[in-house]
Design an enzyme around this catalytic site. Structure first.
Site, PDB file in Angstrom:
ATOM      1  N   HIS A 162       0.849  -1.201   0.000  1.00  0.00           N
ATOM      2  CA  HIS A 162       0.000   0.000   0.000  1.00  0.00           C
ATOM      3  C   HIS A 162       0.878   1.242   0.000  1.00  0.00           C
ATOM      4  O   HIS A 162       2.079   1.160   0.254  1.00  0.00           O
ATOM      5  CB  HIS A 162      -0.897   0.025   1.254  1.00  0.00           C
ATOM      6  CG  HIS A 162      -0.122   0.157   2.533  1.00  0.00           C
ATOM      7  ND1 HIS A 162       0.559  -0.898   3.112  1.00  0.00           N
ATOM      8  CD2 HIS A 162       0.119   1.229   3.340  1.00  0.00           C
ATOM      9  CE1 HIS A 162       1.177  -0.488   4.204  1.00  0.00           C
ATOM     10  NE2 HIS A 162       0.933   0.797   4.372  1.00  0.00           N
ATOM     11  N   ASP A 164       0.809   5.113   1.979  1.00  0.00           N
ATOM     12  CA  ASP A 164       0.113   5.770   3.093  1.00  0.00           C
ATOM     13  C   ASP A 164      -0.586   7.007   2.548  1.00  0.00           C
ATOM     14  O   ASP A 164       0.012   7.771   1.783  1.00  0.00           O
ATOM     15  CB  ASP A 164       1.110   6.156   4.195  1.00  0.00           C
ATOM     16  CG  ASP A 164       1.720   4.932   4.875  1.00  0.00           C
ATOM     17  OD1 ASP A 164       1.111   3.849   4.815  1.00  0.00           O
ATOM     18  OD2 ASP A 164       2.811   5.070   5.460  1.00  0.00           O
ATOM     19  N   HIS A 219       4.846   0.230   0.016  1.00  0.00           N
ATOM     20  CA  HIS A 219       5.575  -0.604   0.969  1.00  0.00           C
ATOM     21  C   HIS A 219       4.684  -1.712   1.501  1.00  0.00           C
ATOM     22  O   HIS A 219       3.463  -1.685   1.317  1.00  0.00           O
ATOM     23  CB  HIS A 219       6.157   0.262   2.096  1.00  0.00           C
ATOM     24  CG  HIS A 219       5.146   1.114   2.815  1.00  0.00           C
ATOM     25  ND1 HIS A 219       4.596   2.246   2.269  1.00  0.00           N
ATOM     26  CD2 HIS A 219       4.556   0.978   4.023  1.00  0.00           C
ATOM     27  CE1 HIS A 219       3.740   2.781   3.113  1.00  0.00           C
ATOM     28  NE2 HIS A 219       3.689   2.022   4.187  1.00  0.00           N
ATOM     29  N   ARG A 229       7.784  -8.848  15.300  1.00  0.00           N
ATOM     30  CA  ARG A 229       8.162  -7.473  14.937  1.00  0.00           C
ATOM     31  C   ARG A 229       7.166  -6.521  15.599  1.00  0.00           C
ATOM     32  O   ARG A 229       5.953  -6.781  15.596  1.00  0.00           O
ATOM     33  CB  ARG A 229       8.104  -7.308  13.412  1.00  0.00           C
ATOM     34  CG  ARG A 229       8.323  -5.876  12.929  1.00  0.00           C
ATOM     35  CD  ARG A 229       8.308  -5.820  11.408  1.00  0.00           C
ATOM     36  NE  ARG A 229       8.186  -4.453  10.936  1.00  0.00           N
ATOM     37  CZ  ARG A 229       9.229  -3.650  10.693  1.00  0.00           C
ATOM     38  NH1 ARG A 229      10.458  -4.081  10.873  1.00  0.00           N
ATOM     39  NH2 ARG A 229       9.028  -2.420  10.254  1.00  0.00           N
TER      40      ARG A 229
HETATM   41  O1  LIG Z   1       4.616  -2.118  10.549  1.00  0.00           O
HETATM   42  C1  LIG Z   1       5.343  -1.627   9.697  1.00  0.00           C
HETATM   43  O2  LIG Z   1       6.545  -1.764   9.707  1.00  0.00           O
HETATM   44  C2  LIG Z   1       4.718  -0.785   8.596  1.00  0.00           C
HETATM   45  C3  LIG Z   1       3.219  -0.788   8.645  1.00  0.00           C
HETATM   46  C4  LIG Z   1       2.589   0.164   7.701  1.00  0.00           C
HETATM   47  O3  LIG Z   1       3.036   0.345   6.600  1.00  0.00           O
HETATM   48  C5  LIG Z   1       1.403   0.940   8.096  1.00  0.00           C
HETATM   49  O4  LIG Z   1       0.894   0.736   9.220  1.00  0.00           O
HETATM   50  O5  LIG Z   1       0.953   1.786   7.284  1.00  0.00           O
HETATM   51 FE   LIG Z   2       2.115   2.046   5.610  1.00  0.00          FE
END
Ligand SMILES: O=C(O)CCC(=O)C(=O)O
Ligand SMILES: [Fe+2]
Length: 290
Positions: A162, A164, A219, A229
Site C-alpha cells: 500500500h 500511506d 511498501h 516485529r
Molecule cells: O509495521 C510496519 O513496519 C509498517 C506498517 C505500515 O506500513 C502501516 O501501518 O501503514
Molecule cells: Fe504504511
C-alpha cells in the site's frame, strides 16, 4: 503429508503469502539531523525514493525501549482482554483485518488518535493543526512448527502492499526485519531494521502537494517466522477540511496540477472504500487530455 489442525488452517486461509526476497536494500538515504545540509538531503530522498532514515534525532533510546516494552505488554495480554479495546473504529485494537474491505494480514494493532479530545492533559499533538494518528503493529512470530511447515519456505504477509494516504509517516521498529519498499523499477527490496533510528516515508497527500515531485512509496511488511516485529508509526495528515493541491512555491511558471482538487476529508472517505493495495490517488489524477 502434513495434516494441519483446523485453527491453523483458519489462520492461514485468508492471509496471503509470498516468496521471501533476499534483496536487501543498501541504498537507503540516511539523513543526519545534526548536519546543516539535512534539508537538502531530505528533499533529494523524497524525490528519489519517497523514503529515508533519520539518525541523530534526539529521541532517547530509553524512551523508545519503554514504549516498545509497554506495547509488547499489551500485545502479550490475553486475547479477550485485548478485544475489549476493539474494534479499531476509528481507534482501538484490531486483529488480522485491516480496514473494512476484506484485507487481512498476519498482524494485530492498536490505533490511537492524538486529537485533543482523546488525549490526557499531559499529552499534546506533535504538530498542532495537523491530523495525527499513532499506529502500533505487532507481527507475531510463527506460533507452531506445523504452520511453519505448511508455509514451506514462503513468508506470511503481515501488512499488504500500500501507500500511506497522509503527508508523512514516521516509523520506528524493533530489530526484526519485515519492512519492504518498492523501487521505481517495481523491485521489492527489504529495509534492514534499525531500532535506533526512524524511517520516514512520503504519503499520497505530499505527493499531490509537490505535484508528483515527491514520491508516495509503496511498501509492505512480511512477517518473520522466528521473531516478533513491533513497529510504531506516526501518521501526519492534513486538517480534515484542507484542500490538497500542489503548493505554489514548488510549481514552475505555467505548470498545471496533475490532480483534481479535493479535501483531505474527501480523500479519506474515498480511500475507506478501497482495498489496501488499490491506487487510491488514481481517482484524483487528471487524465492527460483534460
Ligand atoms: O509495521 C510496519 O513496519 C509498517 C506498517 C505500515 O506500513 C502501516 O501501518 O501503514
Ligand atoms: Fe504504511
Amino acid at each position: 503429508m502434513v495434516v494441519l489442525s483446523k485453527p491453523i488452517l483458519d489462520n492461514l486461509a485468508q492471509i496471503k503469502t509470498c516468496k521471501p526476497t533476499s534483496n536487501i536494500f543498501t541504498g537507503i538515504p540516511i539523513v543526519d539531523l545534526s548536519d546543516t545540509n539535512a534539508k537538502k538531503h531530505i528533499v533529494k530522498a523524497c524525490q528519489d525514493f519517497g523514503f529515508f532514515k533519520v539518525i541523530n534525532h534526539g529521541v532517547s533510546m530509553e524512551f523508545l525501549t519503554r514504549l516498545e516494552t509497554e506495547a509488547l505488554k499489551f500485545f502479550k495480554s490475553p486475547q479477550q482482554e485485548k478485544e475489549k479495546s476493539g474494534p479499531p473504529n476509528p481507534f482501538g485494537y484490531g486483529n488480522k483485518n485491516i480496514g473494512p474491505n476484506g484485507d487481512v494480514g498476519w498482524v494485530e494493532y492498536l490505533l490511537f488518535s492524538t486529537n485533543p479530545e482523546f488525549l490526557s492533559k499531559n499529552a499534546r499533538p506533535v504538530i498542532p493543526g495537523i491530523s495525527e494518528t499513532l499506529w502500533l503493529n505487532h507481527y507475531p512470530a510463527c506460533p507452531s512448527s506445523e504452520l511453519l511447515q505448511a508455509l514451506s519456505g514462503r513468508s506470511l504477509i503481515g501488512f499488504g502492499e500500500h501507500t500511506d494516504p497522509q503527508l508523512i509517516s514516521v516509523l520506528r521498529s524493533n530489530n526484526t526485519s519485515g519492512l519492504q519498499i518498492c523501487l521505481r523499477d517495481g523491485t521489492w527490496v527489504s529495509v534492514p531494521p534499525d531500532h535506533t533510528t526512524f524511517f520516514f516515508n512520503v504519503g499520497d497527500s505530499l505527493q499531490v502537494m509537490t505535484n508528483g515531485r515527491f514520491r508516495s512509496v509503496k511498501h509492505r511488511v512480511l512477517a518473520d517466522s522466528l521473531k516478533p516485529r513491533v513497529s510504531m508509526i506516526y501518521f501526519g495528515g492534513p486538517p480534515l477540511s484542507e484542500k490538497i493541491t500542489p503548493l505554489s512555491s514548488v510549481m514552475e511558471e505555467g505548470e498545471e496540477s496533475l490532480y483534481k482538487e479535493f479535501t483531505w476529508c474527501e480523500y479519506k472517505k474515498s480511500a475507506y472504500k478501497t482495498r489496501l493495495g488499490d491506487n487510491r490517488l488514481g481517482l484524483f489524477e487528471k487524465s492527460t487530455n483534460q
